[in-house]
Write an enzyme that holds these catalytic residues in place. Structure first.
Site, PDB file in Angstrom:
ATOM      1  N   ARG A  49      15.206 -12.221  39.493  1.00 27.71           N
ATOM      2  CA  ARG A  49      14.429 -11.319  38.631  1.00 27.71           C
ATOM      3  C   ARG A  49      13.136 -12.033  38.235  1.00 27.71           C
ATOM      4  NH1 ARG A  49      15.783  -6.348  38.078  1.00 27.71           N
ATOM      5  NH2 ARG A  49      17.868  -6.877  37.383  1.00 27.71           N
TER       6      ARG A  49
ATOM      7  N   CYS B  59      18.687  -0.171  44.842  1.00 31.84           N
ATOM      8  CA  CYS B  59      17.229  -0.213  44.996  1.00 31.84           C
ATOM      9  C   CYS B  59      16.781  -1.191  46.078  1.00 31.84           C
ATOM     10  CB  CYS B  59      16.559  -0.550  43.666  1.00 31.84           C
ATOM     11  SG  CYS B  59      17.356  -1.872  42.737  1.00 31.84           S
TER      12      CYS B  59
ATOM     13  N   HIS C 104      10.149  -4.138  43.813  1.00 35.37           N
ATOM     14  CA  HIS C 104      11.006  -5.199  44.320  1.00 35.37           C
ATOM     15  C   HIS C 104      10.368  -5.730  45.603  1.00 35.37           C
ATOM     16  CE1 HIS C 104      13.794  -4.201  41.312  1.00 35.37           C
ATOM     17  NE2 HIS C 104      14.821  -3.788  42.007  1.00 35.37           N
TER      18      HIS C 104
END
Lengths: 367, 367, 367, 367
Positions: free
Chosen positions: B231, B145, B238
């Site tokens: 995170r 990702c 993101h």
């Protein structure tokens, strides 16, 4: 038996509250004045939305907030400034001219040639700069919150190997924006990748703190910092990801040992706010974390982890985390004042009894 | 009138749900099979904790989950894989050997020499790699990702100026860890500065996607990425801070123009999932932000902002943000399949009626 | 000089960690055994994701987790159970049959006729129920987290005015669901208005705790509780909104005075975990709040605020808040054990030296 | 072809933005004026921190904000007011006196005898009250956000069985406090159990909306609501826990059927903002949830779940959730205006062409 009388400017803000928290029971300083122009006349308890976990002492809550003009040098000799940058500068200059010793968290005087940007564990010799300040008082500045945390994390590397280039990204806690500061609507389920002026401070301030005092002036270090700063939904604590380039090759063991061995001098270690270990190494794969590590060393230690060294022995990546309103602001400022007191630079309180003070650990030179 | 029958493996997870969301009303693909070994026999509606904002269609919710062995090539010719890495590899190989066209989000085959790591706007020519795959089916992978989001953001710079060195820090959303994934107790008022394997992927995958196809093989680009991944308490999206070093000097206007001008080819632009602008420039000082920008281009566009160019014209800093389970996973995979379909590489459905399909925009080459 | 040896079952969970936190430095109890079937053989430090702010002691972190069969009555006489309900019941019965004194946070034995549902400040006389338990050991239960907090808040009203009907809504913290417990994807920017079994417990348990011991059995109170329970994005702390109907008329001053005057007996006040004030009244308009008030009385006090009395003098509305894993679980259980120890009900440790123990405040009856 | 010209007062706030979002593409209304005294002269795009997920249209962003005195009745006939309560009242009265039709979200006129507190699905007949207003314009109010959501949820029960007593606790989203509103430092990892004035509104407003119009005046319903209101870390959506006492016995099936059968009249169903089902029943054990259900019916439907009926057939517990700035504010106000337009109560725009408007669904009575 007396302690040095101190005042806090901007006492109701997020940093001001940290000053109050750390001064309400201080062994060397006695919190005598809470200053706030907007809330003067009200009690501190009425005016403040108290944020720290430590309870506010009832005697402090009951104290009435005064105006800056009410500061009486016979009562107070040290002034801690949590004023907003921009507004702070001229007021602090005036207070120094009136004989107060000013320890400021504001940006305004940080880059003045005669104002030390002080971290006693890193550049204690810079305190001598205040001799160049004319007038009866003095001004000592602490750096920007992220800059302090980064500089502490870099200091052992800088000493041991030299640091040439640093790329950092910060993930900064909410209290750094003051109170009320960030709207919950802007940060719940979100990140804001911009903090005004922060990146510039990160690029300039570490160079001064890590600089060399030569002929009464600071020669800034050649360190090059490039930063991107972001705000995250964390109450307190700034996390800084660091990609550094060492000036000379090192092994991972040498790097870890440099951090591990970093301790305050005996002189600094004796200060009430000094942590035994200014840097704590976290060996876990997923640390440091703001909630778990921000209170290390009572908020005065930074935590380093996720250390990765390139095969070339010069590219180094790590994460450093610190408490932004303690080590990154009020706690640093109080530590700076303790250091100045220990070095005999503070105006002594009128009614101070030397024997009592020295029994509390204040060097006799102060008497 | 028929569409190509497709299946989703691992349909109940966070990425699996995105596949379902994007396939439940797809003009070219018909979602015929939901595969999940743990939940086989239950209806999808019973088995899933639905996360997307788009409602799950009742007809899909009522569909019974099947085992992987139940996949029937007469019914399904394309398989989308949201299986966990490690487990995915051998299953996907087997499915390809049985004649299915597999589009996978898993890590296992990404670096295989004959598997394209595809972003049709960036490296469409890599799709030709599948010709090297032996057997009746094929495997096409999408990247990690964060790697996809970074690679898209870098692509116009890479084309226009070359990119030598990149330092990135990521602030990654929760859905990237799957469901249930991150415990709320670990992330409320916190950041976790570690995501297993993520930094390694960021360092390797963009080199392959940006690489050159020569003599039927990919020569990886020389780009050097160094990453620190974290995170944060963001549901989706993101955010990647990027400090890049351009291979040749540019002006800020040239850089902005390169992003601005980045558009899909006509061939790609005709695909149902392709956004008109794969990269959206945000001029605001404090954008892109996950909550405000992750849905740009229906989740298929990345947003670039905070662009800062050094005086030397080569040091460039910016922030790029994308939707991690759409462009960074399921959406990318579906786009890849559309591209393969448009290029005539997919097994045609048995009952497909060419005229109807082509009226929906499928190239005649497929008929 | 010896303390009573204790063990914790289920030591790695959210409640188990609280047990460890409160026992790792306890004046009367010595934490000798950490039990966990899944993690037996590993050290506690390896097996646990430590959640409390208090650091885990290195000596405890280094301790190896054992299986339940390894519990040795020569070493350990008190067992604290943080086992999941369902699994806990038979194990606890077996341990009691083997002579251990079991203090359990699990639901299984709470409603047994011979097991007290104990809050020493509220129903100390219920402890006598254990005399009805056959066998060498004993079982004492604490209530559900929300039930304890509600019951404590109601106790002074119940004593002073009677309480007939109560409508409550709870806003419960994440740790109540254990660790990992609630997925961050389910609770960021959300509320989940359901907690399995919680409403039933709130309706039944306060009736038992507030009941009367008559002829060796509990006659439950007639109090009627109706509840709706919700989960919110708060790390720790359960907030309970209460709409109560008093059995007889009162004035607001009488109600406030009843809470204000609520203090432990001298016997209970002497227990190490007993807060000086089990109930703290918050006069501010917007308190109690989980983050600001959950740690009152070291997590053992509940906070009451927002008190509103109807004109009829019987309809009363207020908010009560408590720390769910301390007063609502582990802290309550430890307090219960301290109370049983003080009453001489615990098996004495083999090597205990009476003089030392009593000098630490343990009643001589134990010797 | 023309639509009715409308203005929004207080257009930059959280509710004002929702007005803009719902009016920027409205089939019957044309957004011609954005009014904001503090930001007059700037473009809307410059002045606003846009919160909704729907993008702001560039043409609206480019519009310059005007002062209230600039409102021109030849251009605008309907004014939507998102002004703060207290300030709103006199301004709205003045605008009505000048001939504007004012639809207001502010509290000030809600309880006026001649102002309907309107929910077209619940009390359409109340609109007739405006006939009692003297002067060329009119004022129609919508209720408080929580009151609307509660009233909608209660309406079918009220009709079918009567409702005597209601205990509610609310868990309210952040946008209800406006923007910037709640400080993130006050709500991350926290709940604030107080919202000024909210409980009083919940107790009074549903009585008016559910009241009977008799002899040109509203006779309030006898319903007794008791409320405790809290703020939680949810961006949008108010969740209300309801414990109601029905006036006559019912079965669970009858209760569910009453909600299920609740539909708008044909007249209301034809309004552009009216949802097909104003109440959606959620059968899942853990719904409704703010993030998952707030957008039901495009934010205009409330969701009901967790229905529990006592054995006596009268004590009923459930949860109702709605979008506080859509159904609970701006969306309700726009629906009210559509209803007034459909009933022929609005001043017609100068240039309106009847045939075009009616083809868009406006009743011919308006022509």
């Amino acid at each position: 038996m007396s302690r040095v009388g101190v005042a806090v400017l901007g006492a109701t803000g997020a940093v001001g509250q940290r000053f109050v928290e750390r001064l309400q029971d201080h062994p060397w300083f006695e919190l005598r004045c809470l200053v706030g122009d907007g809330s003067a006349g009200r009690t501190y308890g009425e005016a403040v939305t108290w944020l720290p976990a430590t309870p506010l002492k009832p005697s402090v809550a009951a104290r009435r907030i005064v105006r800056i003009d009410d500061l009486d040098p016979r009562d107070v000799s040290v002034v801690f400034s949590a004023l907003p940058s921009g507004k702070a500068g001229p007021i602090e200059s005036l207070l120094a001219a009136r004989g107060f010793a000013v320890f400021t968290n504001a940006r305004d005087h940080r880059l003045d040639g005669d104002v030390p940007l002080l971290i006693p564990e890193v550049n204690p010799e810079h305190l001598a700069l205040v001799a160049r300040q004319r007038g009866p008082g003095l001004i000592v500045a602490n750096g920007n919150c992220s800059a302090i945390i980064l500089t502490l994390g870099l200091a052992p590397l800088h000493r041991g190997f030299g640091v040439a280039d640093v790329h950092v990204a910060t993930l900064q806690g909410l209290s750094g924006a003051g109170y009320p500061g960030v709207s919950a609507l802007d940060i719940v389920d979100n990140v804001v990748p911009f903090i005004g002026g922060e990146e510039e401070k990160l690029e300039v301030e570490p160079r001064k703190t890590l600089g060399v005092l030569r002929d009464g002036a600071i020669v800034p270090d050649g360190l090059r910092v490039q930063a991107t700063c972001t705000r995250v939904a964390v109450r307190e604590g700034h996390l800084v990801t660091v990609h550094a380039r060492l000036s000379r090759q090192a092994t991972l063991d040498e790097v870890l040992a440099a951090w591990e061995a970093f301790r305050p001098s005996a002189e600094v270690a004796a200060l009430p706010s000094a942590p035994a270990r200014p840097i704590e190494l976290r060996p876990e794969a997923d640390r440091p974390q703001p909630r778990r590590d921000r209170d290390a060393g009572d908020g005065m230690a930074v935590s380093v982890g996720r250390v990765r060294l390139d095969e070339d022995g010069r590219g180094l990546r790590f994460v450093v985390l610190g408490h932004n309103t303690i080590r990154g602001a009020a706690g640093q400022s109080v530590l700076n004042a303790e250091f100045a007191l220990a070095r005999g630079l503070l105006p002594t309180p009128r009614t101070r009894v030397a024997s009592a003070a020295s029994s509390a650990g204040v060097p006799v030179a102060l008497a």
